[in-house]
Design an enzyme around this catalytic site. Structure first.
Site, PDB file in Angstrom:
ATOM      1  N   ILE A 155     -57.148  28.224  -4.765  1.00  0.00           N
ATOM      2  CA  ILE A 155     -58.308  29.258  -4.248  1.00  0.00           C
ATOM      3  C   ILE A 155     -59.588  28.830  -4.358  1.00  0.00           C
ATOM      4  CG2 ILE A 155     -59.352  31.469  -5.007  1.00  0.00           C
ATOM      5  CD1 ILE A 155     -56.865  32.480  -5.661  1.00  0.00           C
ATOM      6  N   ARG A 234     -60.290  36.535 -13.106  1.00  0.00           N
ATOM      7  CA  ARG A 234     -60.125  37.963 -13.954  1.00  0.00           C
ATOM      8  C   ARG A 234     -61.156  38.258 -14.668  1.00  0.00           C
ATOM      9  NH1 ARG A 234     -56.287  38.231 -11.035  1.00  0.00           N
ATOM     10  NH2 ARG A 234     -54.084  38.300 -11.607  1.00  0.00           N
ATOM     11  N   ASP A 258     -65.547  40.793  -8.654  1.00  0.00           N
ATOM     12  CA  ASP A 258     -64.250  41.558  -7.978  1.00  0.00           C
ATOM     13  C   ASP A 258     -63.174  42.033  -9.123  1.00  0.00           C
ATOM     14  OD1 ASP A 258     -62.737  42.255  -5.655  1.00  0.00           O
ATOM     15  OD2 ASP A 258     -61.324  40.731  -6.305  1.00  0.00           O
ATOM     16  N   GLU A 263     -60.993  47.045 -16.182  1.00  0.00           N
ATOM     17  CA  GLU A 263     -60.568  47.350 -14.916  1.00  0.00           C
ATOM     18  C   GLU A 263     -59.308  48.306 -14.893  1.00  0.00           C
ATOM     19  OE1 GLU A 263     -60.300  43.543 -12.691  1.00  0.00           O
ATOM     20  OE2 GLU A 263     -58.166  44.534 -12.092  1.00  0.00           O
ATOM     21  N   HIS A 295     -61.131  44.682  -7.348  1.00  0.00           N
ATOM     22  CA  HIS A 295     -60.283  43.775  -7.227  1.00  0.00           C
ATOM     23  C   HIS A 295     -59.463  43.898  -5.916  1.00  0.00           C
ATOM     24  CE1 HIS A 295     -57.334  41.523  -9.978  1.00  0.00           C
ATOM     25  NE2 HIS A 295     -56.914  41.156  -8.844  1.00  0.00           N
ATOM     26  N   GLN A 296     -60.126  43.523  -4.734  1.00  0.00           N
ATOM     27  CA  GLN A 296     -59.711  43.625  -3.390  1.00  0.00           C
ATOM     28  C   GLN A 296     -59.786  42.276  -2.670  1.00  0.00           C
ATOM     29  OE1 GLN A 296     -63.371  45.809  -1.810  1.00  0.00           O
ATOM     30  NE2 GLN A 296     -63.157  44.465  -0.262  1.00  0.00           N
TER      31      GLN A 296
HETATM   32  P1  NAD Z   1     -54.073  27.763  -9.169  1.00  0.00           P
HETATM   33  O1  NAD Z   1     -52.893  27.730 -10.332  1.00  0.00           O
HETATM   34  O2  NAD Z   1     -53.775  27.056  -7.911  1.00  0.00           O
HETATM   35  O3  NAD Z   1     -55.284  26.782  -9.738  1.00  0.00           O
HETATM   36  C1  NAD Z   1     -56.017  27.207 -11.038  1.00  0.00           C
HETATM   37  C2  NAD Z   1     -56.620  26.247 -11.571  1.00  0.00           C
HETATM   38  O4  NAD Z   1     -57.445  26.291 -12.643  1.00  0.00           O
HETATM   39  C3  NAD Z   1     -55.782  24.697 -11.835  1.00  0.00           C
HETATM   40  O5  NAD Z   1     -56.295  23.709 -11.118  1.00  0.00           O
HETATM   41  C4  NAD Z   1     -55.894  24.444 -13.277  1.00  0.00           C
HETATM   42  O6  NAD Z   1     -55.700  23.348 -13.547  1.00  0.00           O
HETATM   43  C5  NAD Z   1     -57.458  25.166 -13.466  1.00  0.00           C
HETATM   44  N1  NAD Z   1     -57.570  25.726 -14.739  1.00  0.00           N
HETATM   45  C6  NAD Z   1     -56.721  26.109 -15.807  1.00  0.00           C
HETATM   46  N2  NAD Z   1     -57.386  25.851 -17.008  1.00  0.00           N
HETATM   47  C7  NAD Z   1     -58.814  25.636 -16.680  1.00  0.00           C
HETATM   48  C8  NAD Z   1     -59.888  25.601 -17.475  1.00  0.00           C
HETATM   49  N3  NAD Z   1     -59.797  26.039 -18.895  1.00  0.00           N
HETATM   50  N4  NAD Z   1     -61.020  25.475 -16.862  1.00  0.00           N
HETATM   51  C9  NAD Z   1     -61.134  25.186 -15.707  1.00  0.00           C
HETATM   52  N5  NAD Z   1     -60.152  25.020 -14.911  1.00  0.00           N
HETATM   53  C10 NAD Z   1     -58.765  25.355 -15.473  1.00  0.00           C
HETATM   54  O7  NAD Z   1     -54.324  29.241  -8.943  1.00  0.00           O
HETATM   55  P2  NAD Z   1     -54.956  29.788  -7.848  1.00  0.00           P
HETATM   56  O8  NAD Z   1     -53.916  30.299  -6.978  1.00  0.00           O
HETATM   57  O9  NAD Z   1     -56.171  29.100  -7.221  1.00  0.00           O
HETATM   58  O10 NAD Z   1     -55.637  31.191  -8.486  1.00  0.00           O
HETATM   59  C11 NAD Z   1     -56.653  31.215  -9.428  1.00  0.00           C
HETATM   60  C12 NAD Z   1     -56.865  32.605 -10.209  1.00  0.00           C
HETATM   61  O11 NAD Z   1     -57.332  33.495  -9.205  1.00  0.00           O
HETATM   62  C13 NAD Z   1     -55.407  33.188 -10.541  1.00  0.00           C
HETATM   63  O12 NAD Z   1     -55.158  32.715 -11.982  1.00  0.00           O
HETATM   64  C14 NAD Z   1     -55.746  34.536 -10.511  1.00  0.00           C
HETATM   65  O13 NAD Z   1     -56.260  35.074 -11.869  1.00  0.00           O
HETATM   66  C15 NAD Z   1     -56.971  34.633  -9.690  1.00  0.00           C
HETATM   67  N6  NAD Z   1     -56.602  35.690  -8.413  1.00  0.00           N
HETATM   68  C16 NAD Z   1     -57.448  36.852  -8.112  1.00  0.00           C
HETATM   69  C17 NAD Z   1     -56.966  37.449  -6.953  1.00  0.00           C
HETATM   70  C18 NAD Z   1     -58.002  38.734  -6.657  1.00  0.00           C
HETATM   71  O14 NAD Z   1     -57.570  39.461  -5.778  1.00  0.00           O
HETATM   72  N7  NAD Z   1     -59.502  38.675  -7.110  1.00  0.00           N
HETATM   73  C19 NAD Z   1     -55.885  37.074  -6.298  1.00  0.00           C
HETATM   74  C20 NAD Z   1     -55.122  36.011  -6.725  1.00  0.00           C
HETATM   75  C21 NAD Z   1     -55.549  35.509  -7.686  1.00  0.00           C
END
Ligand code: NAD
Length: 329
Positions: A155, A234, A258, A263, A295-296
């Site tokens: 993301i 989160r 978001d 929440e 959270h959308q």
């Molecule tokens: P991902 O696993 O592809 O990427 C997460 C990245 O965070 C990794 O590169 C990891 O090395 C890094 N990371 C881990 N610990 C860290 C730290 N201490 N400091 C900085 N970076 C760190 O995950 P993703 O698919 O990109 O998703 C990221 C987050 O987005 C998920 O964990 C989830 O909590 C959140 N998310 C939110 C929604 C929403 O609807 N709002 C939807 C999907 C995911």
């Protein structure tokens, strides 16, 4: 095989029913959130399919295991709401959807940046009220501004690509640098340097013991005065009461959330007839430079279809003795 989907909304019912086609799984849609009070509903379901605000603490998992559940098929990427040690002890397998549409979340983060910067939420209300003045709506060019991306996985990378398209400079912080970020021209720096140099900061790391309250009074103090913070990761990545102080002092100039630490009791429900009991959220909602969405960010047709397809595939593979996308404790 009977599958119970907790916290299911009408859009889950649509996407899962469509993805299931004529597969042999019997899907039961339950609008209630999974908690200790509702866990009895899962009695006799071999597979339980929770969403992000369902509570999978040790007590709930014990009741699920006692009721015959053997698989927790999360329909989310994040798994911070599951007591994985307890699941392992109880012999409950946990699977998740590691990726569905990184674009859905990244594009929502970008939408928050644009709306906050150009005050679209205020302009929308103003013109509908017959007020066509522009005071208080001055934005800034994104072009040339520095954007800090914390967490540069799927993301974070998708968000960085969008911001690069606006002509932004990219700073990144992640213990595991992503070569695709480097190819975009991003520079990896230490967290205090990112916080001090970026005009816009967006959180895309998972919630872990290390990242809980990563943004707190101290780190907010390191920001450039008037910086913008976006959190689609989160809620607990941020110490929310500290945000209120930073907004009051002007240290934080814009806030797009978001996700919110508290929440679980609020989001996905219509509470418009009730007094808001959460004083921190109520205070946040009074600031003109804050936008909160419930959270959308994940909520696109493409993401819903991918979540349903992967979740059902996870269940079918687990049932066939070939588990996929397992979450290890
Ligand atoms: P991902 O696993 O592809 O990427 C997460 C990245 O965070 C990794 O590169 C990891 O090395 C890094 N990371 C881990 N610990 C860290 C730290 N201490 N400091 C900085 N970076 C760190 O995950 P993703 O698919 O990109 O998703 C990221 C987050 O987005 C998920 O964990 C989830 O909590 C959140 N998310 C939110 C929604 C929403 O609807 N709002 C939807 C999907 C995911």
């Amino acid at each position: 095989m009977r599958v119970l989907l907790f916290s299911s909304q009408h859009y889950d019912q649509e996407s899962f029913t469509q993805a299931a086609g004529d597969c042999a799984l019997a899907l039961h849609f339950q609008p209630a959130r999974l908690t200790l009070d509702t866990v009895a509903l899962a009695e006799g379901f071999e597979v339980v399919c929770p969403f992000i605000n369902d509570d999978l603490n040790a007590q709930v998992l014990e009741r699920l295991a006692a009721g015959g559940t053997r698989l927790i098929a999360l329909r989310s990427a994040g798994y911070n709401h599951v007591d994985l040690a307890a699941a392992q002890r109880l012999g409950l397998a946990v699977v998740r959807v590691p990726a569905y549409s990184p674009h859905a979340v990244a594009e929502h983060a970008a939408a928050l940046v644009l709306a906050l910067n150009r005050r679209l939420h205020r302009a929308y209300n103003r013109t509908r009220d017959g007020d066509f003045t522009l005071h208080g709506l001055t934005g800034f060019d994104l072009h040339g501004k520095t954007v800090g991306v914390i967490g540069t996985g799927q993301i974070g990378l998708a968000f960085a690509r969008i911001m690069a398209g606006f002509g932004c400079q990219l700073l990144a912080y992640d213990p595991y640098p992503n070569p695709e970020m480097l190819a975009l021209g991003a520079r990896y720096v230490q967290l205090p340097d990112l916080l001090g140099q970026a005009r816009i900061i967006s959180l895309h790391c998972p919630l872990t013991a290390h990242t809980r309250h990563l943004i707190n009074a101290q780190s907010l103090g390191q920001l450039q005065p008037g910086a913008m913070l976006i959190n689609t990761g989160r809620g607990a990545l941020v110490d929310t009461p500290a945000l209120v102080d930073a907004l009051k002092s002007g240290q934080l100039g814009y806030l797009g959330l978001d996700v919110y630490e508290e929440e679980a009791q609020l989001f996905f429900e219509d509470r418009s007839d009730l007094p808001l009991q959460d004083d921190v959220l109520a205070r946040l909602l009074t600031f003109p430079n804050v936008i909160v969405t419930a959270h959308q960010a994940f909520l696109t047709r493409e993401a819903l279809a991918a979540i349903a397809a992967t979740t059902l595939d996870n269940i079918v593979r687990w049932a066939a003795g070939n588990p996929h996308n397992l979450v290890d404790g």
